[in-house]
Design an enzyme around this catalytic site. Structure first.
Site, PDB file in Angstrom:
ATOM      1  N   LYS A 279       7.255 -12.777  -0.999  1.00 50.90           N
ATOM      2  CA  LYS A 279       5.886 -12.257  -0.896  1.00 50.90           C
ATOM      3  C   LYS A 279       4.887 -13.366  -1.184  1.00 50.90           C
ATOM      4  CE  LYS A 279       6.634  -7.443  -2.208  1.00 50.90           C
ATOM      5  NZ  LYS A 279       6.162  -6.886  -0.939  1.00 50.90           N
ATOM      6  N   GLU A 351      13.403  -3.918   0.933  1.00 47.12           N
ATOM      7  CA  GLU A 351      14.579  -3.706   0.080  1.00 47.12           C
ATOM      8  C   GLU A 351      14.690  -2.280  -0.459  1.00 47.12           C
ATOM      9  OE1 GLU A 351      11.776  -4.696  -1.043  1.00 47.12           O
ATOM     10  OE2 GLU A 351      11.568  -3.442  -2.813  1.00 47.12           O
ATOM     11  N   ARG A 353      14.358   0.644   0.934  1.00 43.74           N
ATOM     12  CA  ARG A 353      15.185   1.517   1.763  1.00 43.74           C
ATOM     13  C   ARG A 353      16.661   1.155   1.650  1.00 43.74           C
ATOM     14  NH1 ARG A 353      11.736  -0.267   6.918  1.00 43.74           N
ATOM     15  NH2 ARG A 353      10.221  -0.642   5.247  1.00 43.74           N
TER      16      ARG A 353
HETATM   17  N1  BES Z   1       7.431  -2.624  -2.652  1.00 41.95           N
HETATM   18  C1  BES Z   1       7.002  -2.976  -1.354  1.00 41.95           C
HETATM   19  C2  BES Z   1       5.915  -2.058  -0.818  1.00 41.95           C
HETATM   20  C3  BES Z   1       4.554  -2.215  -1.412  1.00 41.95           C
HETATM   21  C4  BES Z   1       3.764  -3.283  -1.095  1.00 41.95           C
HETATM   22  C5  BES Z   1       4.043  -1.237  -2.231  1.00 41.95           C
HETATM   23  C6  BES Z   1       2.488  -3.387  -1.629  1.00 41.95           C
HETATM   24  C7  BES Z   1       2.782  -1.322  -2.752  1.00 41.95           C
HETATM   25  C8  BES Z   1       1.997  -2.417  -2.455  1.00 41.95           C
HETATM   26  C9  BES Z   1       8.163  -2.921  -0.387  1.00 41.95           C
HETATM   27  O1  BES Z   1       9.386  -3.275  -0.906  1.00 41.95           O
HETATM   28  C10 BES Z   1       7.856  -3.882   0.709  1.00 41.95           C
HETATM   29  O2  BES Z   1       7.765  -5.039   0.433  1.00 41.95           O
HETATM   30  N2  BES Z   1       7.696  -3.373   1.919  1.00 41.95           N
HETATM   31  C11 BES Z   1       7.365  -4.197   3.026  1.00 41.95           C
HETATM   32  C12 BES Z   1       8.132  -3.696   4.215  1.00 41.95           C
HETATM   33  C13 BES Z   1       8.037  -4.585   5.431  1.00 41.95           C
HETATM   34  C14 BES Z   1       8.744  -5.885   5.175  1.00 41.95           C
HETATM   35  C15 BES Z   1       8.648  -3.852   6.599  1.00 41.95           C
HETATM   36  C16 BES Z   1       5.866  -4.086   3.279  1.00 41.95           C
HETATM   37  O3  BES Z   1       5.317  -2.990   3.145  1.00 41.95           O
HETATM   38  O4  BES Z   1       5.261  -5.115   3.549  1.00 41.95           O
HETATM   39 ZN    ZN Z   2       9.635  -3.018  -2.883  1.00 40.44          ZN
HETATM   40 MN    MN Z   3       9.688  -5.368  -0.819  1.00 44.39          MN
END
Ligand code: BES
Ligand code: ZN
Ligand code: MN
Length: 498
Positions: A279, A351, A353
């Site tokens: 991230k 991750e 899912r």
């Molecule tokens: N935990 C995150 C989702 C999230 C991001 C929640 C920001 C709250 C604030 C999750 O694991 C994630 O990183 N999801 C990705 C999925 C994508 C790679 C398809 C996302 O939402 O960017």
């Molecule tokens: Zn996450």
């Molecule tokens: Mn994530």
């Protein structure tokens, strides 16, 4: 906390504080009319001179009001008369509690429960009152040293009611509000704890402690070796990059003999760096909240146990940390889930899912009456619904509507989102049974569809709480959501609502 109800006049009650209300156009609410009469028009005079605000969320503390036995009168704004709803009601209660910060207030009588509030009878008013009080009193100072800010030393909290029939309903409301508030507090605490404290092992310890000494609660914790034997290749692929051991936490609350349980599955990523699909830096600290699904299901089972509900509830928490390292899963890696289906991990940041799918498959053994997973699953959900509503997806119209209605009643709202083959098609993989991401459009829904591939034959709903589980910015902190929504589903299912 001790709760009470009273039919006596607000002005006659010897409390540290009584809460009364005023509406726009100088109309009096709750015990305000009585206080006004007893004080020979003190409130009316202050309203006329513009010293009392009727705006929702505003509160004025008056002391030594003539003719009133209570030490303080908290006058809260209730907005337009006839438009008072549960949301404004909760805001008003919270405003009063905040206005008392720093005072030595030990007993409070809330007279706002005398008002007529849209969509809420006195049971819900007392319940919302206790929940709002709990929210307003909440402080997270565990990690601070030295002199810490303290909440007011409140130990007795009462509600004014019109008659004895209302008193019974209000008592029940306060009791349920107390149980839900305890669950919310636990969920907030777990969310707010930093990831170097709140690890998967820590969550497992909290679950064990919750069950200790409660005959209806049990906790079982599965190790990585046991998960490997079960074939949870998808879950284990997420923990591959960290030294922190993953845990599968299973809790059971048995309040209804051999009835089929409602199973709550909570995403427990104690920190989500994104893994190799790392991230970006800004606000990455907030990924300590990526275990808020887990926190909320633990909070809910704690609430259910506190309320001693006649229902069976199981909680399953896949708890892992998502880190990059030389051992971490790489984009393109293919893993085999416990269901036998293979997954191409195109993005290691999707991750949640990957751990939930194995937890869902594991949960089949409980033959759930319904299974609800709760997860801070997608940034896309935050784009879609913002911070106000939790996304509700389900393979059952009835379950989706049940959860939606529960959210409204509990003042912890959700909104329906679709599932469907047209979205699921985005998860096609050239090399495995499915990919773990589905392209830029409809990200919250494709994540739901991914989970849907593991819930065939179960009555299942998915709650995406990415927007609602915590607040960012100056008031950064866990919200405890959706503990009230989930508690409401369970209260309604077991017939515990009056
Ligand atoms: N935990 C995150 C989702 C999230 C991001 C929640 C920001 C709250 C604030 C999750 O694991 C994630 O990183 N999801 C990705 C999925 C994508 C790679 C398809 C996302 O939402 O960017
Ligand atoms: Zn996450
Ligand atoms: Mn994530």
């Amino acid at each position: 906390m001790e709760y009470f109800t009273t039919t006596s006049k607000a002005s006659r009650r010897a409390a540290d504080c009584i809460i009364v209300g005023i509406y726009e156009r100088n109309k009096l609410g709750g015990g305000a009319a009585d206080v006004d009469t007893a004080s020979k028009g003190h409130l009316t005079a202050l309203m006329k001179s513009g010293d009392l605000s009727s705006a929702p969320g505003r509160c004025t503390i008056l002391t030594a009001v003539p003719g009133v036995r209570a030490k303080r009168v908290a006058v809260v704004g209730l907005g337009k008369k006839g438009e008072l709803d549960g949301t404004v009601f909760k805001k008003a209660v919270a405003a009063a509690i905040h206005a008392l910060e720093g005072s030595k207030t030990r007993q409070i009588l809330n007279t706002l429960t005398l008002e007529s509030v849209k969509g809420c009878d006195v049971y819900y008013l007392a319940r919302h009152s206790v929940e709002a009080m709990g929210d307003a009193l909440y402080l997270f100072t565990e990690m601070k040293s030295g002199r810490k800010k303290k909440p007011i030393p409140l130990s007795k909290y009462g509600h004014a009611v019109a008659d004895r029939g209302n008193a019974a309903r209000a008592s029940r409301g306060a009791e349920h509000g107390d149980g839900i508030a305890k669950g919310v507090r636990l969920a907030k605490d777990l969310g707010n704890l930093p990831a170097n404290v709140c690890t998967p092992s820590y969550l497992a310890r909290v679950a064990r402690k919750l069950a200790a000494g409660n005959g209806k609660l049990t906790t079982q914790v599965l190790s990585e070796a046991e998960m490997k034997r079960l074939g949870m290749g998808s879950l284990l692929s997420v923990t591959a990059g960290t030294a922190e051991p993953a845990k599968l936490i299973v809790m059971k609350y048995k309040g209804a003999g051999n009835e089929k349980p409602v199973v709550l599955v909570g995403k427990g990523v104690t920190f989500d760096t994104g893994g190799i699909s790392l991230k970006p830096g800004p606000a990455m600290d907030e990924m300590k909240y990526d275990m808020c699904g887990a926190a909320s299901v633990l909070g809910t089972i704690a609430a259910v146990a506190s309320m001693k509900l006649p229902i069976n509830v199981n909680v399953v928490v896949p708890a892992v940390e998502n880190m990059p390292s030389s051992k971490a899963t790489k984009p393109g890696d293919i893993v085999k889930s416990m269901s036998g289906q293979t997954i191409e991990v195109l993005n290691t940041d999707a991750e949640g899912r990957l751990i939930l799918c194995d937890a869902l498959t594991y949960s089949r053994r409980f033959k759930p009456a319904a299974i609800i997973d709760v997860a801070t699953l997608t940034g896309a959900c935050v784009i879609a619904l913002g911070a106000h509503r939790t996304a509700i997806m389900s393979n059952s119209d009835a379950l989706r509507e049940e959860i939606f209605a529960a959210g409204d009643a509990a003042e912890d709202r959700g909104w329906p989102m679709p599932l469907g083959e047209e979205y699921a098609a985005q998860l096609k993989s050239n090399f495995a049974d499915m990919a773990n991401i589905g392209g830029p459009g409809g990200g919250a829904v494709t994540a739901g569809c991914f989970l849907g591939k593991f819930t065939d034959g179960m009555t299942w709903a998915h709650l995406d709480i990415a927007g609602t589980a915590w607040k960012s910015g100056a008031k950064k902190g866990g919200t405890g959501r959706p503990v009230p929504m989930l508690s409401q589903v369970l209260l309604a299912r077991c017939g515990a609502l009056p």
